[in-house]
Design a protein around this motif. Structure first.
Motif, PDB file in Angstrom:
ATOM      1  N   LEU A   7     -12.772  43.808  -8.551  1.00 53.91           N
ATOM      2  CA  LEU A   7     -11.624  42.900  -8.534  1.00 53.91           C
ATOM      3  C   LEU A   7     -10.344  43.560  -9.043  1.00 53.91           C
ATOM      4  N   LYS A   8     -10.460  44.676  -9.747  1.00 54.72           N
ATOM      5  CA  LYS A   8      -9.303  45.308 -10.376  1.00 54.72           C
ATOM      6  C   LYS A   8      -8.158  45.613  -9.407  1.00 54.72           C
ATOM      7  N   PRO A   9      -8.414  46.221  -8.248  1.00 58.72           N
ATOM      8  CA  PRO A   9      -7.289  46.546  -7.359  1.00 58.72           C
ATOM      9  C   PRO A   9      -6.498  45.318  -6.909  1.00 58.72           C
ATOM     10  N   ALA A  10      -7.202  44.265  -6.499  1.00 57.83           N
ATOM     11  CA  ALA A  10      -6.508  43.063  -6.032  1.00 57.83           C
ATOM     12  C   ALA A  10      -5.735  42.394  -7.162  1.00 57.83           C
ATOM     13  N   LEU A  11      -6.314  42.366  -8.362  1.00 54.96           N
ATOM     14  CA  LEU A  11      -5.621  41.771  -9.500  1.00 54.96           C
ATOM     15  C   LEU A  11      -4.387  42.580  -9.878  1.00 54.96           C
ATOM     16  N   TRP A  54       0.837  -1.192   0.000  1.00 49.63           N
ATOM     17  CA  TRP A  54       0.000   0.000   0.000  1.00 49.63           C
ATOM     18  C   TRP A  54       0.878   1.251   0.000  1.00 49.63           C
ATOM     19  N   GLU A  55       0.363   2.297  -0.599  1.00 49.15           N
ATOM     20  CA  GLU A  55       1.085   3.565  -0.602  1.00 49.15           C
ATOM     21  C   GLU A  55       0.107   4.700  -0.879  1.00 49.15           C
ATOM     22  N   ALA A  56       0.487   5.884  -0.486  1.00 50.36           N
ATOM     23  CA  ALA A  56      -0.341   7.067  -0.731  1.00 50.36           C
ATOM     24  C   ALA A  56       0.559   8.279  -0.921  1.00 50.36           C
ATOM     25  N   ASN A  57       0.164   9.126  -1.838  1.00 54.63           N
ATOM     26  CA  ASN A  57       0.907  10.353  -2.127  1.00 54.63           C
ATOM     27  C   ASN A  57      -0.074  11.512  -2.251  1.00 54.63           C
ATOM     28  N   GLN A  58       0.313  12.650  -1.752  1.00 54.82           N
ATOM     29  CA  GLN A  58      -0.506  13.845  -1.887  1.00 54.82           C
ATOM     30  C   GLN A  58       0.420  15.034  -2.097  1.00 54.82           C
ATOM     31  N   SER A  59       0.030  15.912  -3.012  1.00 53.23           N
ATOM     32  CA  SER A  59       0.859  17.098  -3.259  1.00 53.23           C
ATOM     33  C   SER A  59      -0.012  18.322  -3.482  1.00 53.23           C
ATOM     34  N   PHE A  60       0.557  19.478  -3.155  1.00 51.26           N
ATOM     35  CA  PHE A  60      -0.109  20.763  -3.334  1.00 51.26           C
ATOM     36  C   PHE A  60       0.876  21.699  -4.032  1.00 51.26           C
ATOM     37  N   LYS A  61       0.520  22.131  -5.231  1.00 54.72           N
ATOM     38  CA  LYS A  61       1.374  23.036  -6.006  1.00 54.72           C
ATOM     39  C   LYS A  61       0.695  24.402  -6.075  1.00 54.72           C
ATOM     40  N   VAL A  62       1.302  25.412  -5.477  1.00 57.02           N
ATOM     41  CA  VAL A  62       0.690  26.739  -5.431  1.00 57.02           C
ATOM     42  C   VAL A  62       0.732  27.367  -6.827  1.00 57.02           C
ATOM     43  N   LEU A  63      -0.427  27.889  -7.268  1.00 58.85           N
ATOM     44  CA  LEU A  63      -0.554  28.441  -8.618  1.00 58.85           C
ATOM     45  C   LEU A  63      -0.668  29.961  -8.636  1.00 58.85           C
ATOM     46  N   SER A  64      -1.514  30.516  -7.780  1.00 62.34           N
ATOM     47  CA  SER A  64      -1.703  31.970  -7.738  1.00 62.34           C
ATOM     48  C   SER A  64      -2.281  32.364  -6.389  1.00 62.34           C
ATOM     49  N   VAL A  65      -2.051  33.624  -6.019  1.00 67.43           N
ATOM     50  CA  VAL A  65      -2.661  34.205  -4.820  1.00 67.43           C
ATOM     51  C   VAL A  65      -3.136  35.600  -5.194  1.00 67.43           C
ATOM     52  N   VAL A  66      -4.448  35.809  -5.141  1.00 69.86           N
ATOM     53  CA  VAL A  66      -5.055  37.099  -5.479  1.00 69.86           C
ATOM     54  C   VAL A  66      -5.927  37.529  -4.307  1.00 69.86           C
ATOM     55  N   GLY A  67      -5.562  38.631  -3.680  1.00 72.25           N
ATOM     56  CA  GLY A  67      -6.301  39.042  -2.489  1.00 72.25           C
ATOM     57  C   GLY A  67      -6.274  37.916  -1.467  1.00 72.25           C
ATOM     58  N   PRO A  68      -7.442  37.504  -0.943  1.00 72.50           N
ATOM     59  CA  PRO A  68      -7.480  36.406   0.013  1.00 72.50           C
ATOM     60  C   PRO A  68      -7.666  35.031  -0.637  1.00 72.50           C
ATOM     61  N   TRP A  69      -7.545  34.952  -1.972  1.00 71.74           N
ATOM     62  CA  TRP A  69      -7.803  33.705  -2.685  1.00 71.74           C
ATOM     63  C   TRP A  69      -6.494  32.993  -3.007  1.00 71.74           C
ATOM     64  N   ALA A  70      -6.299  31.853  -2.422  1.00 73.03           N
ATOM     65  CA  ALA A  70      -5.126  31.015  -2.700  1.00 73.03           C
ATOM     66  C   ALA A  70      -5.552  29.881  -3.630  1.00 73.03           C
ATOM     67  N   SER A  71      -4.889  29.770  -4.777  1.00 75.05           N
ATOM     68  CA  SER A  71      -5.197  28.724  -5.750  1.00 75.05           C
ATOM     69  C   SER A  71      -4.023  27.758  -5.850  1.00 75.05           C
TER      70      SER A  71
END
Length: 269
Positions: free
Chosen positions: A230-234, A77-94
């Protein structure tokens, strides 16, 4: 004349490498601050973490903790998990979240998708259709070449007045795109790529249609008019004053966090 041992040690002992500095910023008009290093992305409010990636390792391992009465052989058995940060706009983390492995059953599992998290709210609260008018999202999806390749009902596609109706008019095709499950992807499985004039390029990640093509992910790009709110945060993300867009993720040194587990370790004392 020989140098003393003290002098020689001083000459040949390398200075310790400086630690990489974390990048920190505060989100304008809020009590949210972000900390980003090569190993993690965190959001804090009042000094308390409300979003983090590295801190998820404990939950990842807890979910895989075997039942004390488990008798099956888990050595493979095995398990893998990953998180790759793509963008951060204002309080939104993608970020791109991927999970794969084998924990019993008929076959392994694999899944990848994008997630946008409004760190001021609970997970799942972000909705792209609350940020952009649905008619704009609908029009952009109808114009996308990849989407048009998967039209199953041309009449329904042309007459669709909602994103949900549009997705129902599409078919998986040979590449096995999971459009029929895609409304939630349009709402939350997104990232912000770049600004182009008065529009922003948004990426939407769709999953697979069935288990025969598990693990596949399909990214659709579209340009959406930027709402005034949304313009200022972008703009701050685009100039990297606060956060960054997907096009700059590499130069911003956005982290990828990985967790791994092997079943063979579960039986060790």
């Amino acid at each position: 004349m020989f140098m003393s041992s003290v002098v020689m040690v001083a000459l040949f002992t390398a200075a310790p490498a400086p630690k990489a500095q974390s990048l920190t910023w505060k989100v304008t008009g809020s009590d949210v601050s972000f900390e980003m290093s090569s190993k993690d992305l965190r959001a804090l409010r009042g000094g308390k973490e409300v979003f983090g990636l590295l801190s998820r390792k404990k939950g990842f391992l807890e979910d895989l903790k075997p039942d004390p009465e488990e008798t099956r052989d888990m050595s493979d058995w095995e398990a893998n998990q990953s998180f790759k940060v793509l963008s951060v706009v204002g309080p939104w983390a993608s970020y791109e979240e991927s999970s794969s492995g084998y924990t019993g059953g008929a076959h392994p599992y694999a899944h990848s998708g994008y997630v946008t998290w409004d760190v001021t709210k609970d997970r799942g609260a972000f909705n792209l259709l609350d940020v952009f008018p649905e008619k704009d999202v609908l029009q952009a999806l109808k114009a996308d070449g990849f989407v048009k390749k998967h039209v199953g009902d041309a009449k329904a596609f042309a007459s669709a007045k909602t994103v949900a109706a549009l997705l129902e008019s599409l078919e998986p095709g040979e590449d096995c795109v999971g459009f029929q499950y895609g409304l939630d992807n349009v709402k939350r499985s997104v990232a912000f790529h770049h600004v182009e004039g008065d529009k922003v390029a948004v990426r939407i990640a769709f999953g697979y249609d069935n288990e025969a093509c598990r693990g596949n992910m399909f990214v659709v790009g579209m340009l959406l008019p930027i709402p005034a709110t949304l313009k200022p945060a972008l703009e701050r993300a685009n100039t990297r004053q606060e956060g960054f867009l997907m096009k700059d993720a590499r130069s911003a040194k956005a982290p990828t966090v990985n967790f791994e587990w092997e079943g063979a370790d579960a039986k060790k004392p």
